[in-house]
Design a protein around this motif. Structure first.
Motif, PDB file in Angstrom:
ATOM      1  N   VAL A 162       0.832  -1.210   0.000  1.00  0.00           N
ATOM      2  CA  VAL A 162       0.000   0.000   0.000  1.00  0.00           C
ATOM      3  C   VAL A 162       0.864   1.257   0.000  1.00  0.00           C
ATOM      4  CG1 VAL A 162      -1.645   1.357   1.352  1.00  0.00           C
ATOM      5  CG2 VAL A 162      -2.002  -1.097   1.048  1.00  0.00           C
ATOM      6  N   CYS A 163       1.909   1.276   0.807  1.00  0.00           N
ATOM      7  CA  CYS A 163       2.781   2.460   0.861  1.00  0.00           C
ATOM      8  C   CYS A 163       3.523   2.662  -0.453  1.00  0.00           C
ATOM      9  CB  CYS A 163       3.773   2.332   2.018  1.00  0.00           C
ATOM     10  SG  CYS A 163       3.052   2.597   3.646  1.00  0.00           S
ATOM     11  N   GLU A 164       4.018   1.587  -1.040  1.00  0.00           N
ATOM     12  CA  GLU A 164       4.721   1.706  -2.319  1.00  0.00           C
ATOM     13  C   GLU A 164       3.785   2.251  -3.396  1.00  0.00           C
ATOM     14  OE1 GLU A 164       6.366  -2.147  -3.079  1.00  0.00           O
ATOM     15  OE2 GLU A 164       8.201  -1.733  -1.926  1.00  0.00           O
ATOM     16  N   ALA A 165       2.561   1.746  -3.438  1.00  0.00           N
ATOM     17  CA  ALA A 165       1.598   2.222  -4.425  1.00  0.00           C
ATOM     18  C   ALA A 165       1.244   3.688  -4.183  1.00  0.00           C
ATOM     19  CB  ALA A 165       0.342   1.363  -4.383  1.00  0.00           C
ATOM     20  N   THR A 166       1.078   4.047  -2.920  1.00  0.00           N
ATOM     21  CA  THR A 166       0.725   5.428  -2.577  1.00  0.00           C
ATOM     22  C   THR A 166       1.822   6.396  -2.996  1.00  0.00           C
ATOM     23  OG1 THR A 166      -0.590   4.673  -0.692  1.00  0.00           O
ATOM     24  CG2 THR A 166       0.092   6.979  -0.690  1.00  0.00           C
ATOM     25  N   LEU A 167       3.065   6.022  -2.776  1.00  0.00           N
ATOM     26  CA  LEU A 167       4.185   6.886  -3.146  1.00  0.00           C
ATOM     27  C   LEU A 167       4.276   7.056  -4.659  1.00  0.00           C
ATOM     28  CD1 LEU A 167       6.838   5.518  -0.616  1.00  0.00           C
ATOM     29  CD2 LEU A 167       5.794   7.801  -0.594  1.00  0.00           C
ATOM     30  N   VAL A 168       4.037   5.973  -5.382  1.00  0.00           N
ATOM     31  CA  VAL A 168       4.064   6.049  -6.850  1.00  0.00           C
ATOM     32  C   VAL A 168       2.932   6.943  -7.358  1.00  0.00           C
ATOM     33  CG1 VAL A 168       3.679   4.712  -8.960  1.00  0.00           C
ATOM     34  CG2 VAL A 168       5.222   3.839  -7.210  1.00  0.00           C
ATOM     35  N   LEU A 226       1.517   2.678 -14.048  1.00  0.00           N
ATOM     36  CA  LEU A 226       0.594   1.548 -14.175  1.00  0.00           C
ATOM     37  C   LEU A 226       1.285   0.242 -13.816  1.00  0.00           C
ATOM     38  CD1 LEU A 226      -2.032   0.165 -15.073  1.00  0.00           C
ATOM     39  CD2 LEU A 226      -1.150   0.226 -17.426  1.00  0.00           C
ATOM     40  N   ALA A 227       2.478   0.046 -14.333  1.00  0.00           N
ATOM     41  CA  ALA A 227       3.206  -1.196 -14.061  1.00  0.00           C
ATOM     42  C   ALA A 227       3.497  -1.353 -12.573  1.00  0.00           C
ATOM     43  CB  ALA A 227       4.519  -1.214 -14.852  1.00  0.00           C
ATOM     44  N   ALA A 228       3.882  -0.264 -11.925  1.00  0.00           N
ATOM     45  CA  ALA A 228       4.204  -0.314 -10.500  1.00  0.00           C
ATOM     46  C   ALA A 228       2.970  -0.622  -9.662  1.00  0.00           C
ATOM     47  CB  ALA A 228       4.834   1.004 -10.053  1.00  0.00           C
ATOM     48  N   VAL A 229       1.841  -0.021 -10.008  1.00  0.00           N
ATOM     49  CA  VAL A 229       0.605  -0.267  -9.254  1.00  0.00           C
ATOM     50  C   VAL A 229       0.146  -1.711  -9.443  1.00  0.00           C
ATOM     51  CG1 VAL A 229      -1.831   0.347  -9.037  1.00  0.00           C
ATOM     52  CG2 VAL A 229      -0.119   2.142  -9.281  1.00  0.00           C
ATOM     53  N   VAL A 230       0.273  -2.227 -10.644  1.00  0.00           N
ATOM     54  CA  VAL A 230      -0.102  -3.626 -10.899  1.00  0.00           C
ATOM     55  C   VAL A 230       0.787  -4.574 -10.101  1.00  0.00           C
ATOM     56  CG1 VAL A 230      -0.180  -5.443 -12.657  1.00  0.00           C
ATOM     57  CG2 VAL A 230      -1.124  -3.191 -13.158  1.00  0.00           C
ATOM     58  N   VAL A 231       2.060  -4.243  -9.993  1.00  0.00           N
ATOM     59  CA  VAL A 231       2.967  -5.053  -9.169  1.00  0.00           C
ATOM     60  C   VAL A 231       2.496  -5.061  -7.715  1.00  0.00           C
ATOM     61  CG1 VAL A 231       5.297  -5.132  -8.172  1.00  0.00           C
ATOM     62  CG2 VAL A 231       5.004  -4.844 -10.633  1.00  0.00           C
ATOM     63  N   CYS A 232       2.116  -3.904  -7.205  1.00  0.00           N
ATOM     64  CA  CYS A 232       1.617  -3.820  -5.830  1.00  0.00           C
ATOM     65  C   CYS A 232       0.330  -4.627  -5.651  1.00  0.00           C
ATOM     66  CB  CYS A 232       1.380  -2.356  -5.442  1.00  0.00           C
ATOM     67  SG  CYS A 232       2.901  -1.382  -5.298  1.00  0.00           S
ATOM     68  N   LEU A 233      -0.532  -4.605  -6.640  1.00  0.00           N
ATOM     69  CA  LEU A 233      -1.758  -5.396  -6.581  1.00  0.00           C
ATOM     70  C   LEU A 233      -1.446  -6.887  -6.551  1.00  0.00           C
ATOM     71  CD1 LEU A 233      -4.007  -3.351  -9.013  1.00  0.00           C
ATOM     72  CD2 LEU A 233      -4.596  -3.944  -6.658  1.00  0.00           C
ATOM     73  N   ARG A 274      -8.474   2.859  -8.570  1.00  0.00           N
ATOM     74  CA  ARG A 274      -7.610   3.860  -9.204  1.00  0.00           C
ATOM     75  C   ARG A 274      -7.337   3.475 -10.655  1.00  0.00           C
ATOM     76  NH1 ARG A 274      -4.936   7.414  -5.617  1.00  0.00           N
ATOM     77  NH2 ARG A 274      -4.217   8.402  -7.542  1.00  0.00           N
ATOM     78  N   LEU A 275      -7.161   2.184 -10.910  1.00  0.00           N
ATOM     79  CA  LEU A 275      -6.971   1.726 -12.289  1.00  0.00           C
ATOM     80  C   LEU A 275      -8.231   1.985 -13.114  1.00  0.00           C
ATOM     81  CD1 LEU A 275      -5.145  -1.724 -11.907  1.00  0.00           C
ATOM     82  CD2 LEU A 275      -4.143   0.515 -12.332  1.00  0.00           C
ATOM     83  N   LEU A 276      -9.380   1.682 -12.513  1.00  0.00           N
ATOM     84  CA  LEU A 276     -10.651   1.883 -13.201  1.00  0.00           C
ATOM     85  C   LEU A 276     -10.854   3.350 -13.562  1.00  0.00           C
ATOM     86  CD1 LEU A 276     -13.384   0.719 -14.134  1.00  0.00           C
ATOM     87  CD2 LEU A 276     -14.250   1.154 -11.829  1.00  0.00           C
ATOM     88  N   THR A 277     -10.573   4.244 -12.612  1.00  0.00           N
ATOM     89  CA  THR A 277     -10.740   5.681 -12.833  1.00  0.00           C
ATOM     90  C   THR A 277      -9.823   6.181 -13.945  1.00  0.00           C
ATOM     91  OG1 THR A 277     -11.341   6.000 -10.511  1.00  0.00           O
ATOM     92  CG2 THR A 277     -10.646   7.949 -11.736  1.00  0.00           C
ATOM     93  N   ALA A 278      -8.630   5.579 -14.018  1.00  0.00           N
ATOM     94  CA  ALA A 278      -7.664   5.992 -15.037  1.00  0.00           C
ATOM     95  C   ALA A 278      -7.926   5.337 -16.387  1.00  0.00           C
ATOM     96  CB  ALA A 278      -6.244   5.670 -14.569  1.00  0.00           C
TER      97      ALA A 278
END
Length: 237
Positions: free
Chosen positions: A119-125, A138-145, A178-182
């Motif tokens: 969660v923190c890594e995604a928030t910072l990105v 996008l790639a970083a958030v997907v990795v966090c997911l 967040r992915l959906l909104t984007a």
């Protein structure tokens, strides 16, 4: 035992003192404000490292996780990540025999730490690119997911840790939205499906207490399927 209790109290007191002194940074802080914030961050990080090295895991880990939660709620995600969640995650405490902590407790600590890291890594990105315009975001958030999904799998077999399953679906849903909104519906769909299946794997989530949350997930999943023109799949939800 008396020494551990005294150290634990000192840990709580020192963290609270530094936490209260930690200034909130403005959007564009001046040099003095930035420097003061940096110094307080260093004090908190050094304090956590000091007591973590002197207290046994059964006395330190749950405190460090709680401190990480407080820091994250305050918006100090980098400090929470580096000083708290990453430290506990690297302990791999769920694979160790810990005095005065059973296997489920150790597993819960590990999972909470992994959730915090993701969660923190995604928030910072997302703080750097909130609209997710750059492909790397996008790639970083997907990795966090994926990280959240993988660690949630660890607690799915345990009815006693159902609350961690619930928390995991909340974390995944928040990022997936967040992915959906984007506009990245196709990328978020597998994670939304996973959340629904995770809740369906526990009997406790079939009670009325969790009806609102389950309904919200089902509705979001239906809308996502419709967005990618999978109307047949939407009808099956």
């Amino acid at each position: 035992m008396g020494e551990i209790a005294a150290l634990s109290r000192a840990f709580d007191t020192e963290f609270n003192k530094h936490y209260e002194a930690l200034p909130r940074l403005a959007h564009d802080p001046d040099h003095d404000a930035f420097l003061n914030h940096y110094r307080q961050v260093q004090r908190i990080a050094e304090s956590i490292a000091y007591y973590a090295s002197r207290l046994p895991p059964y006395a330190s880990v749950h405190r460090i996780l709680a401190f990480g939660d407080r820091l994250a709620q305050r918006g100090e995600h980098r400090l929470a990540l580096e000083a708290c969640y990453s430290y506990v995650k690297l302990l791999n405490i769920h694979q160790r025999n810990v005095v005065r902590a059973d296997e489920l407790t150790c597993l819960s600590w590990h999972v909470q730490a992994c959730y915090g890291v993701a969660v923190c890594e995604a928030t910072l990105v997302l703080h750097q690119d909130p609209q997710m315009k750059h492909p790397d975001t996008l790639a970083a958030v997907v990795v966090c997911l994926h990280q959240l999904k993988d660690v949630l799998v660890l607690v799915l077999p345990s009815e006693q840790l159902y609350w961690l399953t619930l928390n995991g679906t909340l974390h995944i849903y928040t990022l997936a939205k967040r992915l959906l909104t984007a506009g990245y519906v196709a990328q978020m769909l597998p994670f939304m499906v996973f959340c629904v299946k995770a809740l369906e794997s526990h009997v406790i989530f079939s009670t009325s207490k969790y009806l609102t949350w389950r309904t919200q997930l089902y509705i979001s999943l239906c809308y996502a399927y419709c967005d990618v023109r999978e109307h047949g799949m939407a009808k099956q939800v």
